[in-house]
Design a protein around this motif. Structure first.
Motif, mmCIF file in Angstrom:
data_model
loop_
_atom_site.group_PDB
_atom_site.id
_atom_site.type_symbol
_atom_site.label_atom_id
_atom_site.label_comp_id
_atom_site.label_asym_id
_atom_site.label_seq_id
_atom_site.Cartn_x
_atom_site.Cartn_y
_atom_site.Cartn_z
ATOM 1 N N LYS A 2 0.850 -1.189 0.000
ATOM 2 C CA LYS A 2 0.000 0.000 0.000
ATOM 3 C C LYS A 2 0.884 1.237 0.000
ATOM 4 O O LYS A 2 1.889 1.295 0.716
ATOM 5 C CB LYS A 2 -0.915 0.002 1.227
ATOM 6 N N VAL A 3 0.482 2.234 -0.786
ATOM 7 C CA VAL A 3 1.266 3.460 -0.930
ATOM 8 C C VAL A 3 0.357 4.662 -0.736
ATOM 9 O O VAL A 3 -0.765 4.689 -1.258
ATOM 10 C CB VAL A 3 1.940 3.537 -2.319
ATOM 11 N N ILE A 4 0.830 5.661 0.015
ATOM 12 C CA ILE A 4 0.121 6.926 0.155
ATOM 13 C C ILE A 4 1.073 8.057 -0.230
ATOM 14 O O ILE A 4 2.210 8.116 0.256
ATOM 15 C CB ILE A 4 -0.393 7.139 1.591
ATOM 16 N N PHE A 5 0.601 8.948 -1.104
ATOM 17 C CA PHE A 5 1.372 10.117 -1.496
ATOM 18 C C PHE A 5 0.885 11.320 -0.688
ATOM 19 O O PHE A 5 -0.279 11.717 -0.799
ATOM 20 C CB PHE A 5 1.194 10.402 -2.990
ATOM 21 N N GLY A 39 4.534 -2.741 -7.437
ATOM 22 C CA GLY A 39 3.671 -3.764 -6.865
ATOM 23 C C GLY A 39 2.580 -3.260 -5.953
ATOM 24 O O GLY A 39 1.966 -4.048 -5.219
ATOM 25 N N ALA A 40 2.290 -1.971 -5.998
ATOM 26 C CA ALA A 40 1.231 -1.430 -5.137
ATOM 27 C C ALA A 40 -0.126 -2.019 -5.512
ATOM 28 O O ALA A 40 -0.490 -2.068 -6.688
ATOM 29 C CB ALA A 40 1.185 0.091 -5.249
ATOM 30 N N ASN A 41 -0.864 -2.443 -4.506
ATOM 31 C CA ASN A 41 -2.225 -2.928 -4.686
ATOM 32 C C ASN A 41 -3.259 -1.881 -4.280
ATOM 33 O O ASN A 41 -4.398 -1.906 -4.764
ATOM 34 C CB ASN A 41 -2.453 -4.186 -3.840
ATOM 35 N N VAL A 42 -2.849 -0.989 -3.386
ATOM 36 C CA VAL A 42 -3.718 0.088 -2.903
ATOM 37 C C VAL A 42 -2.904 1.372 -2.924
ATOM 38 O O VAL A 42 -1.780 1.419 -2.414
ATOM 39 C CB VAL A 42 -4.207 -0.184 -1.465
ATOM 40 N N VAL A 69 -5.772 -2.011 -9.355
ATOM 41 C CA VAL A 69 -5.294 -1.326 -8.149
ATOM 42 C C VAL A 69 -6.439 -0.511 -7.545
ATOM 43 O O VAL A 69 -7.186 0.156 -8.271
ATOM 44 C CB VAL A 69 -4.105 -0.404 -8.485
ATOM 45 N N GLN A 70 -6.587 -0.569 -6.250
ATOM 46 C CA GLN A 70 -7.574 0.246 -5.553
ATOM 47 C C GLN A 70 -6.981 1.643 -5.346
ATOM 48 O O GLN A 70 -5.926 1.780 -4.724
ATOM 49 C CB GLN A 70 -7.916 -0.375 -4.202
ATOM 50 N N VAL A 71 -7.652 2.662 -5.864
ATOM 51 C CA VAL A 71 -7.114 4.022 -5.823
ATOM 52 C C VAL A 71 -8.086 4.942 -5.094
ATOM 53 O O VAL A 71 -9.265 5.030 -5.454
ATOM 54 C CB VAL A 71 -6.846 4.561 -7.240
ATOM 55 N N PHE A 72 -7.572 5.630 -4.064
ATOM 56 C CA PHE A 72 -8.367 6.542 -3.262
ATOM 57 C C PHE A 72 -7.766 7.943 -3.320
ATOM 58 O O PHE A 72 -6.550 8.091 -3.448
ATOM 59 C CB PHE A 72 -8.421 6.076 -1.807
ATOM 60 N N GLY A 73 -8.616 8.953 -3.217
ATOM 61 C CA GLY A 73 -8.133 10.328 -3.231
ATOM 62 C C GLY A 73 -8.872 11.195 -2.240
ATOM 63 O O GLY A 73 -10.071 11.003 -2.005
ATOM 64 N N ALA A 74 -8.156 12.161 -1.650
ATOM 65 C CA ALA A 74 -8.782 13.048 -0.669
ATOM 66 C C ALA A 74 -7.942 14.291 -0.465
ATOM 67 O O ALA A 74 -6.761 14.345 -0.820
ATOM 68 C CB ALA A 74 -8.952 12.326 0.672
ATOM 69 N N ASP A 212 -5.130 -5.857 1.016
ATOM 70 C CA ASP A 212 -3.896 -5.630 0.262
ATOM 71 C C ASP A 212 -3.832 -6.576 -0.939
ATOM 72 O O ASP A 212 -3.032 -7.508 -0.988
ATOM 73 C CB ASP A 212 -2.684 -5.826 1.170
ATOM 74 N N ARG A 213 -4.689 -6.305 -1.890
ATOM 75 C CA ARG A 213 -4.733 -7.103 -3.114
ATOM 76 C C ARG A 213 -5.373 -6.273 -4.218
ATOM 77 O O ARG A 213 -6.073 -5.301 -3.955
ATOM 78 C CB ARG A 213 -5.550 -8.376 -2.908
ATOM 79 N N ARG A 214 -5.114 -6.674 -5.441
ATOM 80 C CA ARG A 214 -5.738 -5.999 -6.569
ATOM 81 C C ARG A 214 -7.097 -6.625 -6.837
ATOM 82 O O ARG A 214 -7.317 -7.800 -6.560
ATOM 83 C CB ARG A 214 -4.840 -6.080 -7.812
ATOM 84 N N LEU A 215 -7.997 -5.806 -7.350
ATOM 85 C CA LEU A 215 -9.355 -6.262 -7.601
ATOM 86 C C LEU A 215 -9.390 -7.201 -8.799
ATOM 87 O O LEU A 215 -8.717 -6.964 -9.802
ATOM 88 C CB LEU A 215 -10.277 -5.065 -7.837
ATOM 89 N N ALA A 216 -10.179 -8.237 -8.670
ATOM 90 C CA ALA A 216 -10.290 -9.200 -9.769
ATOM 91 C C ALA A 216 -11.246 -8.716 -10.850
ATOM 92 O O ALA A 216 -11.126 -9.085 -12.011
ATOM 93 C CB ALA A 216 -10.753 -10.556 -9.228
ATOM 94 N N VAL A 217 -12.207 -7.870 -10.454
ATOM 95 C CA VAL A 217 -13.214 -7.405 -11.404
ATOM 96 C C VAL A 217 -12.596 -6.400 -12.353
ATOM 97 O O VAL A 217 -11.961 -5.431 -11.951
ATOM 98 C CB VAL A 217 -14.409 -6.760 -10.657
ATOM 99 N N ARG A 218 -12.781 -6.622 -13.648
ATOM 100 C CA ARG A 218 -12.257 -5.713 -14.653
ATOM 101 C C ARG A 218 -13.198 -4.524 -14.829
ATOM 102 O O ARG A 218 -14.409 -4.645 -14.695
ATOM 103 C CB ARG A 218 -12.104 -6.432 -15.992
#
Length: 239
Positions: A2-5, A39-42, A69-74, A212-218
């Protein structure tokens, strides 16, 4: 992984990464792609650099989403990009994101602030409009300022260039009586609302809680690898 900028939004807080996520500096163009390749998943986006270097590219975010990859923003650049990329699966968090998504906020500069370098912990040097507006509103609700003072302070906050905006400057340009100006400045400083930080803390909680995984749904859209994208991917990037 997991990575946060983040950078100035978290200055002065004890929000330090442990084993839950890797904290990286404010994102610039190429950083999202690098995180995906690492390799970031989130990925959580809070702060970004945009003035002297190319800003984080929407295409990078779409690439990450297309990889599951699950991507969040705030809070800052993250709220902006989340509002712009929500239709593609980026998830926005917090009041600032909600305001951009609804159209209550439209200007990128509303979250902009001047800050010091990484060596100084991205020390904040000016007050972003979203924080100043919330603080002025809080002072009004607390009875510390009058309706007229609220309106003058808010007008000054909106008219001031983001690099110059401080509470001292807003009071100096809005309140003529020196004694009253001192009282109003004290009230502002005692009723600070750091909306960017509040939203950023919510994002951190979401990132920590996310699997901590990538989504399977395309996604229901197709990522187009344009010639410009291919050149960017194939060109050397700074480490």
């Amino acid at each position: 992984m997991k990575v946060i900028f983040a950078g100035p939004t978290l200055h002065g807080t004890n929000q330090l990464p442990g084993t839950d996520y890797e904290l990286r500096p404010p994102a610039r163009q190429g950083d999202f792609l690098r995180a995906v390749e690492d390799g970031a998943n989130v990925i959580g986006l809070i702060d970004g650099i945009y003035e002297h270097v190319p800003a984080i590219w929407h295409k990078e975010i779409l690439f990450a989403l297309a990889q599951g990859v699950q991507v969040f923003g705030a809070a800052s650049m993250g709220a902006l990009r989340a509002a712009e990329c929500a239709a593609f699966g980026m998830i926005g968090i917090g009041k600032i994101y909600d305001d951009y998504a609804s159209g209550a906020l439209v200007d990128d500069a509303d979250v902009a602030q001047s800050h010091g370098p990484a060596e100084l912990g991205f020390l904040s040097l000016s007050e972003p409009l979203v924080n100043a507006s919330a603080t002025i509103e809080q002072c009004l609700h607390s009875g510390c300022i009058t309706d007229a003072e609220h309106d003058r302070l808010l007008e000054a906050a909106r008219a001031t260039f983001f690099k110059d905006r401080t509470y001292k400057l807003l009071v100096q340009s809005s309140i003529q009586d020196p004694d009253r100006a001192t009282l109003v400045l004290t009230a502002l400083r005692q009723n600070l609302v750091n909306q960017k930080l509040l939203d950023a803390e919510r994002l951190i909680d979401v990132v920590v809680s996310a699997p901590d995984r990538r989504l399977a749904v395309r996604p229901d859209w197709t990522f187009e690898a344009t010639s410009f994208w291919n050149r960017m991917v194939s060109s050397p990037r700074e480490g």
